[in-house]
Design a protein around this motif. Structure first.
Motif, mmCIF file in Angstrom:
data_model
loop_
_atom_site.group_PDB
_atom_site.id
_atom_site.type_symbol
_atom_site.label_atom_id
_atom_site.label_comp_id
_atom_site.label_asym_id
_atom_site.label_seq_id
_atom_site.Cartn_x
_atom_site.Cartn_y
_atom_site.Cartn_z
ATOM 1 N N UNK A 214 0.893 -1.349 -0.016
ATOM 2 C CA UNK A 214 -0.101 -0.292 -0.142
ATOM 3 C C UNK A 214 0.943 1.278 0.045
ATOM 4 N N UNK A 215 1.922 1.500 1.001
ATOM 5 C CA UNK A 215 2.886 2.321 0.878
ATOM 6 C C UNK A 215 3.633 2.560 -0.358
ATOM 7 N N UNK A 216 3.980 1.472 -0.914
ATOM 8 C CA UNK A 216 4.842 1.477 -2.076
ATOM 9 C C UNK A 216 3.975 2.133 -3.132
ATOM 10 N N UNK A 217 2.858 1.766 -3.752
ATOM 11 C CA UNK A 217 2.020 2.440 -4.353
ATOM 12 C C UNK A 217 1.417 3.885 -4.223
ATOM 13 N N UNK B 4 0.590 3.819 -12.034
ATOM 14 C CA UNK B 4 1.893 3.988 -12.740
ATOM 15 C C UNK B 4 3.118 4.328 -11.855
ATOM 16 N N UNK B 5 4.210 4.223 -12.232
ATOM 17 C CA UNK B 5 5.196 4.416 -11.166
ATOM 18 C C UNK B 5 5.763 5.840 -11.425
ATOM 19 N N UNK B 6 5.387 6.233 -12.682
ATOM 20 C CA UNK B 6 5.881 7.572 -12.813
ATOM 21 C C UNK B 6 4.859 8.552 -12.591
ATOM 22 N N UNK B 40 15.408 -7.214 -20.015
ATOM 23 C CA UNK B 40 15.815 -6.237 -18.993
ATOM 24 C C UNK B 40 14.620 -5.146 -19.105
ATOM 25 N N UNK B 41 13.437 -5.436 -18.819
ATOM 26 C CA UNK B 41 12.277 -4.334 -18.788
ATOM 27 C C UNK B 41 12.025 -3.731 -17.697
ATOM 28 N N UNK B 42 12.049 -2.181 -17.857
ATOM 29 C CA UNK B 42 11.550 -1.595 -16.662
ATOM 30 C C UNK B 42 10.216 -1.592 -16.148
ATOM 31 N N UNK B 43 10.113 -1.384 -15.136
ATOM 32 C CA UNK B 43 8.914 -1.179 -14.250
ATOM 33 C C UNK B 43 8.184 -0.002 -14.706
ATOM 34 N N UNK B 44 6.707 -0.179 -14.915
ATOM 35 C CA UNK B 44 6.093 0.920 -15.481
ATOM 36 C C UNK B 44 4.715 1.296 -14.405
ATOM 37 N N UNK B 45 4.496 0.187 -13.662
ATOM 38 C CA UNK B 45 3.237 0.392 -12.871
ATOM 39 C C UNK B 45 2.888 -0.906 -12.161
ATOM 40 N N UNK B 46 1.862 -0.791 -11.208
ATOM 41 C CA UNK B 46 1.470 -1.806 -10.344
ATOM 42 C C UNK B 46 0.025 -2.023 -10.600
ATOM 43 N N UNK B 47 -0.421 -3.268 -10.419
ATOM 44 C CA UNK B 47 -1.973 -3.643 -10.447
ATOM 45 C C UNK B 47 -2.189 -3.926 -9.273
ATOM 46 N N UNK B 48 -2.654 -2.805 -8.613
ATOM 47 C CA UNK B 48 -3.011 -2.563 -7.328
ATOM 48 C C UNK B 48 -4.427 -2.945 -6.788
ATOM 49 N N UNK B 49 -4.634 -4.519 -6.290
ATOM 50 C CA UNK B 49 -5.878 -4.722 -6.119
ATOM 51 C C UNK B 49 -6.117 -5.800 -5.051
ATOM 52 N N UNK B 50 -7.316 -5.784 -4.484
ATOM 53 C CA UNK B 50 -7.765 -6.815 -3.270
ATOM 54 C C UNK B 50 -7.856 -7.988 -3.672
ATOM 55 N N UNK B 76 2.765 -6.488 -11.009
ATOM 56 C CA UNK B 76 3.775 -5.317 -11.717
ATOM 57 C C UNK B 76 3.548 -5.424 -13.283
ATOM 58 N N UNK B 77 3.722 -4.188 -13.759
ATOM 59 C CA UNK B 77 3.651 -4.148 -15.284
ATOM 60 C C UNK B 77 4.911 -3.655 -15.616
ATOM 61 N N UNK B 78 5.566 -4.486 -16.753
ATOM 62 C CA UNK B 78 6.679 -4.022 -17.414
ATOM 63 C C UNK B 78 6.531 -3.681 -18.634
ATOM 64 N N UNK B 79 7.301 -2.751 -19.211
ATOM 65 C CA UNK B 79 7.116 -2.430 -20.672
ATOM 66 C C UNK B 79 8.341 -2.388 -21.449
#
Lengths: 279, 260
Positions: A214-217, B4-6, B40-50, B76-79
């Motif tokens: 949670x904190x990371x995202x 997104x991480x960015x 060597x794909x960079x991470x671009x985001x998370x799928x944050x779900x319950x 996590x999503x890589x691109x």
């Protein structure tokens, strides 16, 4: 499944069994039962006084999960005084019946999840969780607890327990190297870390993982200190290991560095040997 | 929910999505690990779900001490923008009561991103194969109608075999044929969802048994590479995939030296 060494393990499949009932159209009654169960299992933070604590701003939140971590916070931190219980997290599941949503606070010694606030510095809060939180409630627990306070440069510290058997290392770990701490931190955490970071392929699960994710995202600075111990019951040696973890927040949290044996006994009593061949 | 991480959401217009189904032997997930690690794909985001069990660890694809401390979560999503490839890695099982909402989440995310096609890497219990499936290759594919129009010729040229439909009542002629993917997790349901939602999706799966499934993962990813050409195959030998450091100690810790 047989391993490399030949022992046969019963493994459960991570792939959930294909459930053909799922394809059937569900009737309203099923839907209602499902909704009711979901409602019953929901997690919510209850404040003890009537005032709306949502306006409370928080700069440090310390979360303790597991018997050793909660024992440590109770014996080394809460016993110093200056803390007051302000709320609790109420939830119901098959193993935590007592903390169901009733207005009555749980009896002392009962598993519960209590929020404390420091009296002279109200922006420092602590959550001591001794009750079982089910897998499907972890995500909501993190959302509720971290959503219930106003974040003012918030830093989250999580202390949690783990059994040594879960720890993987290429060198064999002898008993005298335990207990030890390993840390995991979010990208936004810039503070010092009191111990080595958790090495791959080790991972953490449970409440600490839910809070850290949670904190990371949400880009909240957070650190998890996981203590690996080979003792099955809470013990004072393991509890002492956490002292290093709180040095980072020592300015905000006063610790009783040498609690008396009376205090320690209260939290380790559970490990009394009931009976064995020799006693 | 995709986070997104960015600062802004990355654009996946014209991208191909590769994702695993949490299935027997975790073959799909292992194959996806090989893909992310090798490219060597960079991470671009998370799928944050319950819908998934929470989990956290340090960077599973670390190449040096500096990047080892990056936190990774359960989905996590890589691109890779040059290859126009996005990869979703799922690291934990789906919570049993939330399978339906997880499928819904995936379908709506795939739709909103505008992927050209989605490839679901999966596996199925080897011991439940029928007589036809026991012969020949252990790899199968499935295409949803929109993708069938475009790709069926190509995969037939490659000599791929479509997943067989099983008779509901064996030995009775003209009995109903249906798709049966035991141990495939959400594979069948997600494929059916994509058919009804008109999403271009391919399922690439392998029959396997639970155990050390590294060999199955290599087989599956090499098979996928024949179709998508993500990595150039050398004229001699096979593609050199990079095994991520997180695959270490698959059979537990070191052995006490006093044993010997």
């Amino acid at each position: 499944m047989a391993t490399f060494f030949g022992e046969v393990l019963s493994v459960y499949s991570r792939a959930v069994e294909e459930d053909d009932d799922d394809d059937l159209t569900q009737n309203e009654e099923d839907e209602e039962i499902r909704r009711e169960i979901e409602e019953k299992r929901s997690v919510c933070v209850q404040w003890m006084s009537q005032t709306d604590k949502r306006s409370v701003s928080c700069s440090h939140l310390i979360i303790a999960v597991g018997l050793n971590a909660t024992g440590f916070t109770s014996a080394y931190v809460l016993s110093c005084g200056g803390w007051s219980a302000v709320g609790r997290v109420s939830l119901w599941n098959e193993r935590s019946h007592s903390s169901s949503r009733t207005d009555a606070a749980p009896a002392p010694g009962q598993p519960a999840c209590v929020l404390y606030q420091q009296e002279h510095n109200p922006s420092v809060m602590m959550c001591v969780c001794t009750c079982y939180v089910a897998e499907d409630q972890l995500f909501q627990w993190a959302e509720e607890v971290l959503g219930c306070v106003q974040k003012r440069a918030l830093t989250v510290t999580v202390l949690s327990d783990c059994v040594l058997a879960e720890y993987k290392a290429s060198d064999y770990l002898s008993g005298n190297s335990t207990p030890f701490l390993r840390a995991l931190k979010t990208a936004t955490y810039t503070g010092a870390v009191a111990c080595p970071l958790l090495e791959q392929p080790n991972i953490i699960t449970g409440l600490s993982a839910a809070v850290l994710s949670h904190c990371q995202v949400h880009q909240i600075p957070a650190v998890v200190y996981q203590c690996y111990s080979d003792v099955t019951h809470p013990d004072s040696v393991t509890m002492e290991t956490y002292k290093a973890a709180l040095t980072g927040v020592s300015a905000a949290v006063k610790m009783n560095l040498c609690p008396t044996s009376d205090i320690l006994q209260k939290f380790t009593r559970a490990s009394d040997v009931q009976s064995n061949l020799y006693t | 929910m995709f986070i997104s991480t960015g600062s802004g959401d990355p654009s996946f217009k014209g991208f191909t999505l590769v994702m695993p189904a949490v299935s027997v032997g975790n073959v799909g997930q292992l194959a996806v690990d090989l893909l992310i690690s090798t490219l060597n794909m960079p991470k671009v985001g998370y799928l944050h779900t319950d819908c998934l069990i929470p989990m956290a660890g340090n960077n599973p694809y670390a190449t040096c001490a500096e990047d080892a401390s990056q936190l990774s979560t359960n989905a996590e999503v890589y691109s890779h923008s040059d290859l126009k490839l996005a990869v979703l890695q799922i690291r934990t099982p789906i919570i049993q009561t939330k399978v339906r909402s997880f499928r819904k989440l995936l379908v709506s995310w795939i739709k909103s991103c505008g992927f050209v096609k989605t490839v679901l890497l999966s596996s199925s219990h080897a011991y439940q194969r029928d007589d036809r499936q026991l012969l020949g290759t252990s790899l199968r594919y499935l295409l949803t109608p929109p993708l069938q129009k475009l790709e069926v010729q190509r995969v037939e040229e490659l000599g791929w075999r479509e997943m067989e439909r099983i008779s509901l009542f064996p030995d009775i002629p003209d009995s109903e044929q249906r798709l049966y993917i035991p141990g495939g997790g959400v594979t069948k349901a997600l494929y059916t969802d994509c058919c009804t939602e008109d999403i271009s999706m391919a399922v690439v799966l392998i029959f396997c048994s639970e155990g050390d499934n590294i060999a199955d993962a290599f087989m599956l990813i090499n098979h996928l590479n024949e179709w998508l050409h993500l990595l150039e195959k050398p004229t001699q030998g096979s593609v050199k995939w990079r095994v991520p450091p997180s695959w270490r100690l698959l059979f537990g810790s070191g052995i006490p030296p006093l044993l010997f």
